[in-house]
Design a protein around this motif. Structure first.
Motif, PDB file in Angstrom:
ATOM      1  N   MET A  29      40.525 -43.405  26.861  1.00 11.70           N
ATOM      2  CA  MET A  29      41.763 -43.953  27.347  1.00 11.70           C
ATOM      3  C   MET A  29      42.647 -42.789  27.797  1.00 11.70           C
ATOM      4  O   MET A  29      42.504 -41.678  27.323  1.00 11.70           O
ATOM      5  N   TYR A  30      43.564 -43.099  28.680  1.00 11.69           N
ATOM      6  CA  TYR A  30      44.448 -42.077  29.215  1.00 11.69           C
ATOM      7  C   TYR A  30      45.909 -42.497  29.118  1.00 11.69           C
ATOM      8  O   TYR A  30      46.228 -43.675  29.266  1.00 11.69           O
ATOM      9  N   LEU A  31      46.769 -41.527  28.874  1.00 12.31           N
ATOM     10  CA  LEU A  31      48.209 -41.679  29.039  1.00 12.31           C
ATOM     11  C   LEU A  31      48.543 -40.871  30.282  1.00 12.31           C
ATOM     12  O   LEU A  31      48.302 -39.665  30.324  1.00 12.31           O
ATOM     13  N   GLU A  32      49.071 -41.523  31.310  1.00 16.71           N
ATOM     14  CA  GLU A  32      49.316 -40.847  32.585  1.00 16.71           C
ATOM     15  C   GLU A  32      50.802 -40.627  32.800  1.00 16.71           C
ATOM     16  O   GLU A  32      51.618 -41.513  32.546  1.00 16.71           O
ATOM     17  N   PHE A  33      51.150 -39.435  33.290  1.00 16.14           N
ATOM     18  CA  PHE A  33      52.515 -39.037  33.582  1.00 16.14           C
ATOM     19  C   PHE A  33      52.635 -38.732  35.074  1.00 16.14           C
ATOM     20  O   PHE A  33      51.638 -38.436  35.735  1.00 16.14           O
ATOM     21  N   THR A  34      53.858 -38.769  35.601  1.00 16.09           N
ATOM     22  CA  THR A  34      54.041 -38.428  37.015  1.00 16.09           C
ATOM     23  C   THR A  34      53.853 -36.934  37.251  1.00 16.09           C
ATOM     24  O   THR A  34      53.434 -36.530  38.330  1.00 16.09           O
ATOM     25  N   LYS A  35      54.179 -36.118  36.263  1.00 21.12           N
ATOM     26  CA  LYS A  35      53.971 -34.668  36.322  1.00 21.12           C
ATOM     27  C   LYS A  35      53.223 -34.246  35.070  1.00 21.12           C
ATOM     28  O   LYS A  35      53.292 -34.911  34.040  1.00 21.12           O
ATOM     29  N   ALA A  36      52.545 -33.115  35.147  1.00 18.67           N
ATOM     30  CA  ALA A  36      51.775 -32.624  33.990  1.00 18.67           C
ATOM     31  C   ALA A  36      52.709 -32.335  32.817  1.00 18.67           C
ATOM     32  O   ALA A  36      53.664 -31.578  32.958  1.00 18.67           O
ATOM     33  N   PRO A  37      52.451 -32.952  31.653  1.00 19.09           N
ATOM     34  CA  PRO A  37      53.255 -32.642  30.471  1.00 19.09           C
ATOM     35  C   PRO A  37      53.077 -31.175  30.073  1.00 19.09           C
ATOM     36  O   PRO A  37      51.961 -30.662  30.079  1.00 19.09           O
ATOM     37  N   ASN A  38      54.170 -30.520  29.765  1.00 20.71           N
ATOM     38  CA  ASN A  38      54.140 -29.120  29.351  1.00 20.71           C
ATOM     39  C   ASN A  38      54.262 -29.089  27.829  1.00 20.71           C
ATOM     40  O   ASN A  38      55.337 -28.926  27.280  1.00 20.71           O
ATOM     41  N   LEU A  39      53.124 -29.292  27.166  1.00 19.43           N
ATOM     42  CA  LEU A  39      53.103 -29.414  25.708  1.00 19.43           C
ATOM     43  C   LEU A  39      52.858 -28.066  25.053  1.00 19.43           C
ATOM     44  O   LEU A  39      52.184 -27.206  25.602  1.00 19.43           O
ATOM     45  N   VAL A  40      53.403 -27.915  23.863  1.00 21.76           N
ATOM     46  CA  VAL A  40      53.217 -26.687  23.087  1.00 21.76           C
ATOM     47  C   VAL A  40      52.649 -27.048  21.719  1.00 21.76           C
ATOM     48  O   VAL A  40      52.747 -28.181  21.261  1.00 21.76           O
ATOM     49  N   GLY A  41      52.056 -26.045  21.068  1.00 20.22           N
ATOM     50  CA  GLY A  41      51.608 -26.219  19.698  1.00 20.22           C
ATOM     51  C   GLY A  41      50.211 -26.764  19.527  1.00 20.22           C
ATOM     52  O   GLY A  41      49.794 -27.052  18.420  1.00 20.22           O
ATOM     53  N   GLY A  42      49.469 -26.903  20.608  1.00 16.62           N
ATOM     54  CA  GLY A  42      48.115 -27.420  20.497  1.00 16.62           C
ATOM     55  C   GLY A  42      47.103 -26.321  20.249  1.00 16.62           C
ATOM     56  O   GLY A  42      47.443 -25.156  20.048  1.00 16.62           O
ATOM     57  N   THR A  43      45.845 -26.706  20.273  1.00 23.20           N
ATOM     58  CA  THR A  43      44.735 -25.774  20.128  1.00 23.20           C
ATOM     59  C   THR A  43      44.094 -25.577  21.494  1.00 23.20           C
ATOM     60  O   THR A  43      43.727 -26.547  22.157  1.00 23.20           O
ATOM     61  N   THR A  44      43.967 -24.322  21.904  1.00 26.96           N
ATOM     62  CA  THR A  44      43.428 -24.010  23.220  1.00 26.96           C
ATOM     63  C   THR A  44      41.912 -23.901  23.175  1.00 26.96           C
ATOM     64  O   THR A  44      41.347 -23.278  22.275  1.00 26.96           O
ATOM     65  N   HIS A  45      41.274 -24.535  24.146  1.00 27.65           N
ATOM     66  CA  HIS A  45      39.826 -24.479  24.320  1.00 27.65           C
ATOM     67  C   HIS A  45      39.552 -23.962  25.731  1.00 27.65           C
ATOM     68  O   HIS A  45      40.473 -23.550  26.429  1.00 27.65           O
ATOM     69  N   ASP A  46      38.318 -23.995  26.175  1.00 33.27           N
ATOM     70  CA  ASP A  46      37.943 -23.529  27.503  1.00 33.27           C
ATOM     71  C   ASP A  46      38.311 -24.584  28.549  1.00 33.27           C
ATOM     72  O   ASP A  46      37.558 -25.519  28.783  1.00 33.27           O
ATOM     73  N   GLY A  47      39.489 -24.460  29.144  1.00 30.41           N
ATOM     74  CA  GLY A  47      39.916 -25.364  30.199  1.00 30.41           C
ATOM     75  C   GLY A  47      40.773 -26.534  29.756  1.00 30.41           C
ATOM     76  O   GLY A  47      41.210 -27.328  30.583  1.00 30.41           O
TER      77      GLY A  47
END
Length: 101
Positions: free
Chosen positions: A1-19
């Motif tokens: 499932m997807y949550l879609e926004f008009t612009k890319a959400p600029n989220l912080v505090g996550g875990t970074t993976h390859d891409g």
């Protein structure tokens, strides 16, 4: 499932993976708090992907709204987004019917 926004959400505090990054969000089905759920965001994309198991699919079809709290860069605390689930039950029914063919 997807949550879609008009612009890319600029989220912080996550875990970074390859891409992509993974984030844990808090949410509500209508006004009922739910446990946190995990979303993935491919870098620069305007959608957040989350795995919808049978329980979540049932809730998508039986509630009016899904609210999520996002750790948005620059926000004072979490930014809360409310998504309408109008028509979800019908869309899920059509998808299930198509998959059975």
């Amino acid at each position: 499932m997807y949550l879609e926004f008009t612009k890319a959400p600029n989220l912080v505090g996550g875990t970074t993976h390859d891409g992509y990054d993974t984030h844990h969000l808090q949410g509500k089905w209508d006004d009922v708090p739910v446990a946190s759920f995990m979303v993935d965001q491919s870098w620069g994309e305007n959608v957040l992907h989350f795995y919808a198991d049978k329980r979540k699919i049932k809730r998508l079809g039986s509630h009016r709204t899904l609210s999520v709290a996002l750790n948005w860069y620059g926000a004072q605390g979490n930014a809360v987004w409310k998504f309408s689930l109008a028509g979800a039950r019908e869309a899920i029914g059509r998808a299930k019917a198509t998959c059975r063919r």
